[in-house]
Design a protein around this motif. Sequence first.
Motif, PDB file in Angstrom:
ATOM      1  N   ALA A 226     -15.879  30.587   9.148  1.00  0.00           N
ATOM      2  CA  ALA A 226     -15.882  32.001   8.766  1.00  0.00           C
ATOM      3  C   ALA A 226     -15.979  32.873  10.012  1.00  0.00           C
ATOM      4  CB  ALA A 226     -17.052  32.295   7.831  1.00  0.00           C
ATOM      5  N   HIS A 230     -16.261  37.926   7.918  1.00  0.00           N
ATOM      6  CA  HIS A 230     -16.525  37.209   6.670  1.00  0.00           C
ATOM      7  C   HIS A 230     -17.993  36.822   6.543  1.00  0.00           C
ATOM      8  CE1 HIS A 230     -12.088  36.706   6.763  1.00  0.00           C
ATOM      9  NE2 HIS A 230     -12.212  36.734   5.443  1.00  0.00           N
ATOM     10  N   TYR A 234     -19.829  38.090   3.211  1.00  0.00           N
ATOM     11  CA  TYR A 234     -20.244  37.123   2.194  1.00  0.00           C
ATOM     12  C   TYR A 234     -21.675  36.596   2.392  1.00  0.00           C
ATOM     13  CZ  TYR A 234     -15.282  37.090   1.026  1.00  0.00           C
ATOM     14  OH  TYR A 234     -14.022  37.461   0.660  1.00  0.00           O
TER      15      TYR A 234
END
Length: 320
Positions: A226, A230, A234
């Motif tokens: 990631a 990201h 997240y």
Amino acid sequence: MTTTQLPPTPGRRVAAPAPAAPPNKPHRRPRYLREQLSGWAMIAPAAALLLLFVFLPAILGFGLAFTNARLVSPRPVEFVGTDNFVRLFTDPTFWRALLNVSYFAVVVVPVQSGLALAMALLINKKFRGVNFFRTLYFLPVVTSMVVVSLLWLFMYRKDGLINEFLSAASFGLIDGPDWLNNPATAMPAIIILSIWQAAGFHMIIWLAGLQSISGELYEAAQLDGASRWHQFRYVTWPGLKHTRTLILVTITIQALGLFDQVSVMTQGGPLDSTTTIIFEAVRSGFKQQETSYASAISLVFFVLVLLISAVQRYLTREKD
């Protein structure tokens, strides 16, 4: 003389030995009462101050809102019903104050919270001098708003530091306005000051939320490949759910209660472009000595803040 205990006869029931008497336990009731009295004695000073300076004035203000009371008046206080509220809702100054506060809150809440989050992300690292930057960012918070307002008052003058900087940076091509005496720039000037002064406080709240997120989540995200964006989207953002709610509510309440900057820098002007609900209540109650009308304004403001906080709490509640 020694007695010999005979073995029990078959078919004959032997009585069980009597249970031993329980030891005498000390009576704990007086100790419990002493602890209760000690607890009440500790909270009594704070409770008395809250009752004297919060609850009693609130009850008195609620009652005065339905009277014709004035700060100094030879006339006796009389019950007038909802006359103060009818006058309030037909007063254009009140609606202008409500519009100004709404404008202030709509700009300050997202900008200040976003800036505070960016600052918290920057100092949520381990590098040399991080404590210096944390102190530097938080320094405006510990400075009195009155002192900060006076400082920025001189900076916003026609010949103040901001206009001098604009003129020097543009080689004399830009002549800055008189920020606080122009209806178009007075409220934006107060907004910039307010964001600068309070961003450090909410930075600390964001930082506490960031440090409560487990590092294992970031390690797992890095193993999955990631990117930083990201990871923030997240991992960080969902982990700040409760912190977001606290930030949203606190900034909104502070924005609706705008007073100090206006009182020091503009006195509600020019042309009521910076008048707020709290400032109008103080001006009506103390300068115009209309205590009952100021109480009505305060009561409406209380209901307004209560409704907005309830709506925010409902929208940010945990959903199954």
